[in-house]
Design an enzyme around this catalytic site. Structure first.
Site, PDB file in Angstrom:
ATOM      1  N   LYS A   1     -20.481  12.313  95.738  1.00 41.83           N
ATOM      2  CA  LYS A   1     -20.592  13.008  94.442  1.00 41.83           C
ATOM      3  C   LYS A   1     -19.406  13.947  94.242  1.00 41.83           C
ATOM      4  O   LYS A   1     -18.799  13.989  93.184  1.00 41.83           O
ATOM      5  CB  LYS A   1     -21.905  13.793  94.357  1.00 41.83           C
ATOM      6  CG  LYS A   1     -23.147  12.926  94.270  1.00 41.83           C
ATOM      7  CD  LYS A   1     -23.188  12.185  92.943  1.00 41.83           C
ATOM      8  CE  LYS A   1     -24.183  11.064  92.944  1.00 41.83           C
ATOM      9  NZ  LYS A   1     -24.050  10.128  91.844  1.00 41.83           N
TER      10      LYS A   1
ATOM     11  N   SER B   1     -24.736  16.116  91.243  1.00 37.12           N
ATOM     12  CA  SER B   1     -25.962  16.640  91.838  1.00 37.12           C
ATOM     13  C   SER B   1     -25.756  18.079  92.304  1.00 37.12           C
ATOM     14  O   SER B   1     -24.643  18.464  92.701  1.00 37.12           O
ATOM     15  CB  SER B   1     -26.315  15.764  93.044  1.00 37.12           C
ATOM     16  OG  SER B   1     -27.293  16.381  93.834  1.00 37.12           O
TER      17      SER B   1
ATOM     18  N   TYR C   1     -23.734  11.064 101.158  1.00 32.85           N
ATOM     19  CA  TYR C   1     -24.139  10.927  99.743  1.00 32.85           C
ATOM     20  C   TYR C   1     -23.523  12.051  98.905  1.00 32.85           C
ATOM     21  O   TYR C   1     -22.878  11.810  97.883  1.00 32.85           O
ATOM     22  CB  TYR C   1     -25.668  10.943  99.612  1.00 32.85           C
ATOM     23  CG  TYR C   1     -26.129  11.239  98.204  1.00 32.85           C
ATOM     24  CD1 TYR C   1     -25.964  10.304  97.188  1.00 32.85           C
ATOM     25  CD2 TYR C   1     -26.691  12.476  97.871  1.00 32.85           C
ATOM     26  CE1 TYR C   1     -26.353  10.586  95.870  1.00 32.85           C
ATOM     27  CE2 TYR C   1     -27.080  12.764  96.580  1.00 32.85           C
ATOM     28  CZ  TYR C   1     -26.913  11.815  95.583  1.00 32.85           C
ATOM     29  OH  TYR C   1     -27.285  12.118  94.286  1.00 32.85           O
TER      30      TYR C   1
ATOM     31  N   ASP D   1     -26.484  -3.139  85.674  1.00 38.16           N
ATOM     32  CA  ASP D   1     -27.235  -2.722  86.864  1.00 38.16           C
ATOM     33  C   ASP D   1     -27.326  -3.936  87.775  1.00 38.16           C
ATOM     34  O   ASP D   1     -27.583  -5.043  87.305  1.00 38.16           O
ATOM     35  CB  ASP D   1     -28.638  -2.220  86.458  1.00 38.16           C
ATOM     36  CG  ASP D   1     -29.295  -1.377  87.540  1.00 38.16           C
ATOM     37  OD1 ASP D   1     -29.377  -1.850  88.689  1.00 38.16           O
ATOM     38  OD2 ASP D   1     -29.735  -0.252  87.239  1.00 38.16           O
TER      39      ASP D   1
HETATM   40  P1  NAD Z   1     -31.826   5.080  90.914  1.00 40.17           P
HETATM   41  O1  NAD Z   1     -31.541   4.514  92.254  1.00 40.17           O
HETATM   42  O2  NAD Z   1     -33.216   4.977  90.399  1.00 40.17           O
HETATM   43  O3  NAD Z   1     -30.836   4.448  89.830  1.00 40.17           O
HETATM   44  C1  NAD Z   1     -29.521   4.035  90.152  1.00 40.17           C
HETATM   45  C2  NAD Z   1     -29.324   2.637  89.606  1.00 40.17           C
HETATM   46  O4  NAD Z   1     -27.994   2.199  89.890  1.00 40.17           O
HETATM   47  C3  NAD Z   1     -30.273   1.606  90.230  1.00 40.17           C
HETATM   48  O5  NAD Z   1     -30.954   0.918  89.212  1.00 40.17           O
HETATM   49  C4  NAD Z   1     -29.357   0.683  91.030  1.00 40.17           C
HETATM   50  O6  NAD Z   1     -29.841  -0.637  91.043  1.00 40.17           O
HETATM   51  C5  NAD Z   1     -28.033   0.845  90.285  1.00 40.17           C
HETATM   52  N1  NAD Z   1     -26.822   0.598  91.109  1.00 40.17           N
HETATM   53  C6  NAD Z   1     -26.492   1.158  92.300  1.00 40.17           C
HETATM   54  N2  NAD Z   1     -25.301   0.674  92.723  1.00 40.17           N
HETATM   55  C7  NAD Z   1     -24.855  -0.183  91.764  1.00 40.17           C
HETATM   56  C8  NAD Z   1     -23.692  -0.989  91.632  1.00 40.17           C
HETATM   57  N3  NAD Z   1     -22.736  -1.028  92.565  1.00 40.17           N
HETATM   58  N4  NAD Z   1     -23.573  -1.765  90.519  1.00 40.17           N
HETATM   59  C9  NAD Z   1     -24.528  -1.763  89.571  1.00 40.17           C
HETATM   60  N5  NAD Z   1     -25.653  -1.024  89.655  1.00 40.17           N
HETATM   61  C10 NAD Z   1     -25.817  -0.235  90.737  1.00 40.17           C
HETATM   62  O7  NAD Z   1     -31.355   6.616  90.936  1.00 40.17           O
HETATM   63  P2  NAD Z   1     -31.664   7.780  89.909  1.00 40.17           P
HETATM   64  O8  NAD Z   1     -32.606   8.729  90.535  1.00 40.17           O
HETATM   65  O9  NAD Z   1     -31.943   7.235  88.563  1.00 40.17           O
HETATM   66  O10 NAD Z   1     -30.240   8.488  89.912  1.00 40.17           O
HETATM   67  C11 NAD Z   1     -29.223   8.156  88.985  1.00 40.17           C
HETATM   68  C12 NAD Z   1     -27.949   8.903  89.355  1.00 40.17           C
HETATM   69  O11 NAD Z   1     -28.212  10.305  89.396  1.00 40.17           O
HETATM   70  C13 NAD Z   1     -27.402   8.525  90.738  1.00 40.17           C
HETATM   71  O12 NAD Z   1     -25.997   8.502  90.669  1.00 40.17           O
HETATM   72  C14 NAD Z   1     -27.879   9.664  91.620  1.00 40.17           C
HETATM   73  O13 NAD Z   1     -27.043   9.860  92.715  1.00 40.17           O
HETATM   74  C15 NAD Z   1     -27.818  10.839  90.646  1.00 40.17           C
HETATM   75  N6  NAD Z   1     -28.742  11.926  91.020  1.00 40.17           N
HETATM   76  C16 NAD Z   1     -30.055  11.672  91.204  1.00 40.17           C
HETATM   77  C17 NAD Z   1     -30.917  12.703  91.572  1.00 40.17           C
HETATM   78  C18 NAD Z   1     -32.385  12.444  91.804  1.00 40.17           C
HETATM   79  O14 NAD Z   1     -33.067  13.323  92.360  1.00 40.17           O
HETATM   80  N7  NAD Z   1     -32.936  11.327  91.391  1.00 40.17           N
HETATM   81  C19 NAD Z   1     -30.421  14.003  91.745  1.00 40.17           C
HETATM   82  C20 NAD Z   1     -29.061  14.227  91.526  1.00 40.17           C
HETATM   83  C21 NAD Z   1     -28.222  13.184  91.153  1.00 40.17           C
HETATM   84  C1  UD1 Z   2     -32.849  16.122  98.287  1.00 38.56           C
HETATM   85  C2  UD1 Z   2     -31.510  15.919  98.960  1.00 38.56           C
HETATM   86  C3  UD1 Z   2     -30.418  16.154  97.919  1.00 38.56           C
HETATM   87  C4  UD1 Z   2     -30.611  15.219  96.725  1.00 38.56           C
HETATM   88  C5  UD1 Z   2     -32.008  15.428  96.153  1.00 38.56           C
HETATM   89  C6  UD1 Z   2     -32.318  14.454  95.055  1.00 38.56           C
HETATM   90  C7  UD1 Z   2     -31.771  16.436 101.333  1.00 38.56           C
HETATM   91  C8  UD1 Z   2     -31.458  17.411 102.407  1.00 38.56           C
HETATM   92  N1  UD1 Z   2     -31.382  16.807 100.090  1.00 38.56           N
HETATM   93  O1  UD1 Z   2     -32.884  17.427  97.773  1.00 38.56           O
HETATM   94  O2  UD1 Z   2     -29.150  15.938  98.490  1.00 38.56           O
HETATM   95  O3  UD1 Z   2     -29.639  15.494  95.719  1.00 38.56           O
HETATM   96  O4  UD1 Z   2     -32.983  15.235  97.200  1.00 38.56           O
HETATM   97  O5  UD1 Z   2     -32.371  13.143  95.523  1.00 38.56           O
HETATM   98  O6  UD1 Z   2     -32.320  15.378 101.576  1.00 38.56           O
HETATM   99  N2  UD1 Z   2     -40.256  18.683 101.206  1.00 38.56           N
HETATM  100  C9  UD1 Z   2     -41.356  18.784 102.029  1.00 38.56           C
HETATM  101  N3  UD1 Z   2     -41.953  17.635 102.440  1.00 38.56           N
HETATM  102  C10 UD1 Z   2     -41.526  16.396 102.071  1.00 38.56           C
HETATM  103  C11 UD1 Z   2     -40.388  16.298 101.218  1.00 38.56           C
HETATM  104  C12 UD1 Z   2     -39.775  17.469 100.819  1.00 38.56           C
HETATM  105  O7  UD1 Z   2     -41.775  19.884 102.372  1.00 38.56           O
HETATM  106  O8  UD1 Z   2     -42.117  15.396 102.490  1.00 38.56           O
HETATM  107  C13 UD1 Z   2     -39.619  19.930 100.718  1.00 38.56           C
HETATM  108  C14 UD1 Z   2     -38.151  20.083 101.108  1.00 38.56           C
HETATM  109  O9  UD1 Z   2     -38.036  20.735 102.340  1.00 38.56           O
HETATM  110  C15 UD1 Z   2     -37.626  20.909  99.927  1.00 38.56           C
HETATM  111  C16 UD1 Z   2     -38.472  20.456  98.745  1.00 38.56           C
HETATM  112  O10 UD1 Z   2     -39.633  19.867  99.306  1.00 38.56           O
HETATM  113  O11 UD1 Z   2     -37.877  22.276 100.144  1.00 38.56           O
HETATM  114  C17 UD1 Z   2     -37.783  19.407  97.862  1.00 38.56           C
HETATM  115  O12 UD1 Z   2     -37.313  18.348  98.674  1.00 38.56           O
HETATM  116  P1  UD1 Z   2     -36.671  17.011  98.058  1.00 38.56           P
HETATM  117  O13 UD1 Z   2     -37.566  16.490  96.996  1.00 38.56           O
HETATM  118  O14 UD1 Z   2     -36.360  16.107  99.192  1.00 38.56           O
HETATM  119  O15 UD1 Z   2     -35.353  17.508  97.332  1.00 38.56           O
HETATM  120  P2  UD1 Z   2     -34.106  18.353  97.909  1.00 38.56           P
HETATM  121  O16 UD1 Z   2     -34.274  18.682  99.335  1.00 38.56           O
HETATM  122  O17 UD1 Z   2     -33.884  19.472  96.977  1.00 38.56           O
END
Ligand code: NAD
Ligand code: UD1
Length: 332
Positions: A152, A124, A148, A31
């Site tokens: 993916k 995602s 973003y 990381d």
């Molecule tokens: P996060 O940002 O908390 O964790 C990602 C980690 O990757 C961080 O610790 C960051 O420092 C590290 N990182 C980024 N670029 C790097 C690089 N070039 N080299 C080494 N380390 C690097 O995110 P998260 O919420 O834990 O998400 C993890 C994965 O899941 C991500 O790929 C994210 O896109 C995917 N994802 C997350 C969500 C969500 O809602 N959290 C939803 C769908 C998919």
């Molecule tokens: C968002 C991202 C998605 C990403 C995911 C996880 C967008 C358009 N989509 O999804 O690509 O994979 O986060 O990181 O950004 N909401 C409110 N008020 C707020 C925040 C959110 O009403 O302040 C509502 C949104 O309109 C939605 C729900 O809460 O209906 C969830 O939102 P959020 O947590 O941002 O997730 P996603 O939109 O599903």
């Protein structure tokens, strides 16, 4: 078995590392701390009583990855590392394409060179774009609305092409729905930089008084109460999905949705949060957020059948644990 976890100090990665250690896997983390803090490492050790090998390396530097593969007998990789903020990706697309794609291609090249062929990748639900119907199945059409999401989808395509060229690869693509919640200890959780974009990090900051009021983006959707519906999944259940993916006897290229299969509206989430925590959330309705879909929830039959995936936690648990984390960490 030694597993390399990229992004293992991040939100989902750290919870997965804890689960892996509890299941007696050996864990190596890479990381670069771009979106995480080094103290997470000690917290993981505190929770599990086990050691982890950590490399503060950037995956965009291929020789750093080679260094790790030379030193460690890696058998499988879980690839979380990546940048994930949708809004930022629109402002800085090149940074997102460079970081997410270059790091993944470097990693896959090194894996191939070292004959390590098992990888689990964090995708995602964003790759489904506007779903044609609900619930969302893995074979639905794919499209994206922001850089973003495009990274993916591009990585999914890269993995598919790689598999076609070399089917000794064993690839699992996990499409996460909306992870919330935190570790029961209150030591690990989600702590985004700056003002949060996602719903739960925003709600908890209104609850603690760090932010004044929650803006609810739209109350005129065709949903149960007009507010957006999502499939929230406890990060502990999501983390366990990765352990199940590693243990899956089925090989080849596999794609699974990881959610609960249940839709919850913004208002339902806020009401549940208020009920379980006893804290009132200041809220107002504002315009819809550009790019949002009305409703999005998963069909999880495939993950259930093939992985034995069975989420344990409900929305109340998710609210309680998210709040617990911010209460225990005053700097959030
Ligand atoms: P996060 O940002 O908390 O964790 C990602 C980690 O990757 C961080 O610790 C960051 O420092 C590290 N990182 C980024 N670029 C790097 C690089 N070039 N080299 C080494 N380390 C690097 O995110 P998260 O919420 O834990 O998400 C993890 C994965 O899941 C991500 O790929 C994210 O896109 C995917 N994802 C997350 C969500 C969500 O809602 N959290 C939803 C769908 C998919
Ligand atoms: C968002 C991202 C998605 C990403 C995911 C996880 C967008 C358009 N989509 O999804 O690509 O994979 O986060 O990181 O950004 N909401 C409110 N008020 C707020 C925040 C959110 O009403 O302040 C509502 C949104 O309109 C939605 C729900 O809460 O209906 C969830 O939102 P959020 O947590 O941002 O997730 P996603 O939109 O599903």
């Amino acid at each position: 078995m030694k597993v390399l976890v990229t992004g293992g100090l991040g939100y989902i990665g750290s919870h997965t590392v804890v689960d892996l250690l509890n299941e007696n896997y050996e864990v190596v983390i890479i990381d670069n701390l771009v979106n995480s803090k080094i103290d997470v490492l000690d917290k993981i050790k505190k929770i599990t009583g086990k050691d982890v090998t950590f490399y503060e390396y950037d995956l965009c530097e291929k020789e750093k990855i080679e260094d790790v593969f030379k030193k460690e007998d890696i058998k499988a990789v879980i690839h979380f590392a990546g940048l994930k903020a949708v809004g930022e990706s629109v402002l800085k697309p090149l940074m997102y394409y460079k970081n997410n794609l270059m790091s993944t291609i470097n990693l896959l090249e090194v894996m191939k060179d070292f004959n390590v062929k098992k990888i689990v990748f964090s995708s995602s639900a964003t790759v489904y774009g506007e779903p044609k119907s609900l619930p969302i199945y893995e074979d639905f059409p794919l499209s994206t609305t922001n850089p973003y999401g495009s990274t993916k989808l591009m990585i999914e395509n890269i993995l598919e092409d790689l598999y076609k060229s070399d089917n000794s690869f064993d690839i699992t693509i996990l499409r996460y729905f909306n992870p919330i919640g935190s570790h029961k200890s209150g030591l690990l959780g989600e702590n985004p930089n700056g003002i949060p974009n996602n719903l739960m990090p925003y709600i908890v900051r209104v609850a603690t008084g760090k932010l004044k009021i929650l803006s609810i983006f739209g109350n005129d959707y065709d949903t149960v109460d007009g507010t957006g519906v999502r499939d929230y999944i406890h990060v502990l259940d999501l983390a366990h999905g990765h352990v199940l993916a590693l243990k899956n006897p089925k090989t080849g290229l596999k794609i699974y949705n990881l959610g609960t299969g249940l839709g919850t509206s913004v208002l339902e989430l806020v009401t549940t949060f208020e009920k379980v925590t006893g804290v009132k959330i200041n809220k107002q309705f504002v315009e819809r957020r550009k790019g949002d879909v009305a409703a999005c929830y998963a069909a999880i039959n495939k993950a259930k059948e093939e992985l034995g995936f069975a989420p344990k936690y409900n929305i109340s648990d998710m609210c309680q644990d998210s709040y617990n984390y911010v209460k225990k960490n005053k700097d959030i």
